[in-house]
Design a protein around this motif. Sequence first.
Motif, PDB file in Angstrom:
ATOM      1  N   PRO A 140       1.112   6.817  -0.113  1.00  0.00           N
ATOM      2  CA  PRO A 140       0.209   5.665  -0.218  1.00  0.00           C
ATOM      3  C   PRO A 140      -0.196   5.436  -1.676  1.00  0.00           C
ATOM      4  O   PRO A 140      -0.262   6.371  -2.466  1.00  0.00           O
ATOM      5  CB  PRO A 140      -1.001   6.079   0.629  1.00  0.00           C
ATOM      6  CG  PRO A 140      -0.973   7.576   0.624  1.00  0.00           C
ATOM      7  CD  PRO A 140       0.478   7.970   0.529  1.00  0.00           C
ATOM      8  N   ASP A 141      -0.440   4.175  -2.007  1.00  0.00           N
ATOM      9  CA  ASP A 141      -0.878   3.825  -3.357  1.00  0.00           C
ATOM     10  C   ASP A 141      -2.271   4.370  -3.636  1.00  0.00           C
ATOM     11  O   ASP A 141      -3.103   4.481  -2.729  1.00  0.00           O
ATOM     12  CB  ASP A 141      -0.929   2.305  -3.529  1.00  0.00           C
ATOM     13  CG  ASP A 141       0.442   1.670  -3.457  1.00  0.00           C
ATOM     14  OD1 ASP A 141       1.455   2.363  -3.639  1.00  0.00           O
ATOM     15  OD2 ASP A 141       0.497   0.442  -3.223  1.00  0.00           O
ATOM     16  N   CYS A 142      -2.540   4.684  -4.890  1.00  0.00           N
ATOM     17  CA  CYS A 142      -3.882   5.077  -5.309  1.00  0.00           C
ATOM     18  C   CYS A 142      -4.805   3.866  -5.115  1.00  0.00           C
ATOM     19  O   CYS A 142      -4.501   2.774  -5.594  1.00  0.00           O
ATOM     20  CB  CYS A 142      -3.864   5.506  -6.776  1.00  0.00           C
ATOM     21  SG  CYS A 142      -5.493   5.986  -7.398  1.00  0.00           S
ATOM     22  N   PRO A 143      -5.921   4.027  -4.422  1.00  0.00           N
ATOM     23  CA  PRO A 143      -6.794   2.893  -4.128  1.00  0.00           C
ATOM     24  C   PRO A 143      -7.801   2.553  -5.231  1.00  0.00           C
ATOM     25  O   PRO A 143      -8.581   1.612  -5.086  1.00  0.00           O
ATOM     26  CB  PRO A 143      -7.536   3.359  -2.876  1.00  0.00           C
ATOM     27  CG  PRO A 143      -7.651   4.839  -3.070  1.00  0.00           C
ATOM     28  CD  PRO A 143      -6.348   5.253  -3.741  1.00  0.00           C
TER      29      PRO A 143
ATOM     30  N   GLY B 168       0.779  -1.233   0.000  1.00  0.00           N
ATOM     31  CA  GLY B 168       0.000   0.000   0.000  1.00  0.00           C
ATOM     32  C   GLY B 168       0.812   1.285   0.000  1.00  0.00           C
ATOM     33  O   GLY B 168       0.240   2.363   0.044  1.00  0.00           O
ATOM     34  N   THR B 169       2.154   1.197  -0.038  1.00  0.00           N
ATOM     35  CA  THR B 169       2.966   2.406  -0.091  1.00  0.00           C
ATOM     36  C   THR B 169       4.129   2.211  -1.062  1.00  0.00           C
ATOM     37  O   THR B 169       4.517   1.093  -1.373  1.00  0.00           O
ATOM     38  CB  THR B 169       3.560   2.787   1.284  1.00  0.00           C
ATOM     39  OG1 THR B 169       4.404   1.737   1.732  1.00  0.00           O
ATOM     40  CG2 THR B 169       2.480   3.074   2.303  1.00  0.00           C
TER      41      THR B 169
ATOM     42  N   GLY C 107      -5.286  -2.190 -10.411  1.00  0.00           N
ATOM     43  CA  GLY C 107      -5.194  -0.934  -9.694  1.00  0.00           C
ATOM     44  C   GLY C 107      -4.377   0.105 -10.436  1.00  0.00           C
ATOM     45  O   GLY C 107      -3.555  -0.211 -11.293  1.00  0.00           O
TER      46      GLY C 107
ATOM     47  N   ALA D 134      -1.954   7.911  -4.062  1.00  0.00           N
ATOM     48  CA  ALA D 134      -3.265   8.448  -3.683  1.00  0.00           C
ATOM     49  C   ALA D 134      -3.308   9.952  -3.929  1.00  0.00           C
ATOM     50  O   ALA D 134      -2.314  10.658  -3.738  1.00  0.00           O
ATOM     51  CB  ALA D 134      -3.541   8.145  -2.215  1.00  0.00           C
TER      52      ALA D 134
END
Length: 74
Positions: free
Chosen positions: A37-40, A19-20, A50, A55
């Motif tokens: 953080p990753d784009c959700p 997630g990062t 994804g 994010a």
Amino acid sequence: MSAHEDGDHYGLLDDLEYGTALWFRWGGTDAELVVLPDCPVAGPGPDREGCCLFADHAEQHTWGDTVEEISCTS
């Protein structure tokens, strides 16, 4: 990322914990390493891959810039 002339620019350096990711961010004369953080958001279609950006990124998700399918891991 989408082509742009103003604002910060980003380059992915490495995936970290789930997630990062570690990104290099630069703009003007400033540059720094940042953990974002990753784009959700999941993409359209049956594979629901994804977005490969962080994010709250500006502009389109990674699948919006191309007609052909490109994997984040290739």
